[in-house]
Design a protein around this motif. Structure first.
Motif, PDB file in Angstrom:
ATOM      1  N   LEU A  21       0.841  -1.297   0.025  1.00 53.89           N
ATOM      2  CA  LEU A  21      -0.186   0.069   0.030  1.00 53.89           C
ATOM      3  C   LEU A  21       0.757   1.330   0.128  1.00 53.89           C
ATOM      4  N   LYS A  25       0.850   4.139  -2.938  1.00 47.55           N
ATOM      5  CA  LYS A  25       0.426   5.411  -2.722  1.00 47.55           C
ATOM      6  C   LYS A  25       1.524   6.309  -3.254  1.00 47.55           C
ATOM      7  N   PHE A  35      -5.808   7.172  -3.224  1.00 42.47           N
ATOM      8  CA  PHE A  35      -6.422   6.007  -2.849  1.00 42.47           C
ATOM      9  C   PHE A  35      -6.860   5.962  -1.658  1.00 42.47           C
ATOM     10  N   GLU A  36      -8.089   5.305  -1.343  1.00 39.09           N
ATOM     11  CA  GLU A  36      -8.473   5.071   0.131  1.00 39.09           C
ATOM     12  C   GLU A  36      -8.796   3.368   0.109  1.00 39.09           C
ATOM     13  N   LYS A  37      -7.968   2.869   0.748  1.00 35.79           N
ATOM     14  CA  LYS A  37      -8.356   1.385   1.020  1.00 35.79           C
ATOM     15  C   LYS A  37      -9.552   1.273   1.746  1.00 35.79           C
ATOM     16  N   GLU A  43      -4.722  -7.232   1.325  1.00 32.52           N
ATOM     17  CA  GLU A  43      -3.976  -7.204   0.119  1.00 32.52           C
ATOM     18  C   GLU A  43      -3.676  -8.332  -0.573  1.00 32.52           C
ATOM     19  N   TYR A  56      -1.228  -2.779  -7.960  1.00 33.09           N
ATOM     20  CA  TYR A  56      -1.910  -3.207  -6.555  1.00 33.09           C
ATOM     21  C   TYR A  56      -2.929  -4.111  -6.667  1.00 33.09           C
ATOM     22  N   LEU A  58      -6.427  -5.985  -3.948  1.00 32.15           N
ATOM     23  CA  LEU A  58      -7.166  -6.300  -2.872  1.00 32.15           C
ATOM     24  C   LEU A  58      -7.906  -7.372  -3.009  1.00 32.15           C
ATOM     25  N   TYR A  69      -5.700  -2.885  -9.493  1.00 36.35           N
ATOM     26  CA  TYR A  69      -5.293  -1.608  -9.964  1.00 36.35           C
ATOM     27  C   TYR A  69      -3.979  -1.308 -10.814  1.00 36.35           C
ATOM     28  N   LEU A 187     -15.651  -0.793  -3.479  1.00 36.18           N
ATOM     29  CA  LEU A 187     -14.257  -0.506  -3.940  1.00 36.18           C
ATOM     30  C   LEU A 187     -14.276   0.576  -5.110  1.00 36.18           C
ATOM     31  N   SER A 190     -12.426   3.892  -5.015  1.00 39.47           N
ATOM     32  CA  SER A 190     -11.411   3.801  -4.273  1.00 39.47           C
ATOM     33  C   SER A 190     -10.211   4.598  -4.948  1.00 39.47           C
TER      34      SER A 190
END
Length: 194
Positions: A21, A25, A35-37, A43, A56, A58, A69, A187, A190
């Motif tokens: 993460l 970022k 980005f807001e998880k 992960e 990345y 999730l 992403y 999501l 995000s």
């Protein structure tokens, strides 16, 4: 144009695999994204593949559903060196005019050459929701012989573009269509532009 498309999709010299993460970022900060998880997600390991690199991922801890992403900068706020700057700046005109063609190329890579219908987002909606200039979505069957979708059957692709900033892609992968959009919902926003 083909060379540019391949370079943009893979960008092997700029990004490394196995992003966490914090590293993700950092990439986003350098090219003007946030980005807001969402809470409740873990992960997911980055899968190296020849179809579409991404930075990345999730996953739900208890569902067969993941999101990957991918970010393709058009410019950076700061450049590592003049070579990187010249490479990106040299592609700026192409990237700002051919984002829909690039999106179609991504789709064809993931489906094994099958083109699906797609929906371009309303200009005001994509600006309000992602602070983007353009966006698109489609739902596809993944190429069963492809590396990117290995282990998954379906993928919803969302792409967003902001002039002179970046293109970004969301890939939602699952083996069932049941409750697909319910899984997408937390999501969906995000990743967006500043």
């Amino acid at each position: 144009k083909y060379f540019y498309l391949v370079a943009i999709l893979l960008l092997p010299s700029i990004f490394t695999f196995g992003q966490n993460l914090s590293e993700f970022k950092t990439i986003l900060t350098e090219c003007g994204m946030t980005f807001e998880k969402p809470s409740g997600f873990d992960e997911s390991k980055i899968v190296e593949n020849a179809d579409m690199n991404y930075e990345y991922a999730l996953k739900y801890p208890d569902k067969d559903f993941i999101i990957r992403y991918a970010v393709r900068p058009i410019t950076y706020k700061f450049y590592a060196n003049s070579e990187v700057k010249n490479e990106l700046e040299g592609q700026k005109g192409f990237r700002n005019s051919q984002y829909e063609i690039i999106f179609k190329t991504v789709m064809l890579n993931l489906t094994g050459g099958i083109e699906y219908k797609y929906t371009v987002f309303d200009t005001e909606a994509v600006k309000s929701e992602f602070n983007a200039d353009w966006g698109v979505t489609t739902f596809v069957d993944l190429n069963p012989n492809g590396e990117f979708g290995k282990g998954y059957k379906y993928c919803m692709i969302v792409a967003i573009h902001k002039r002179d900033i970046a293109d970004a892609y969301y890939f939602y992968l699952s083996n069932t269509k049941d409750q697909f959009m319910d899984n997408v919902d937390p999501l969906f926003h995000s990743l967006k532009f500043e």
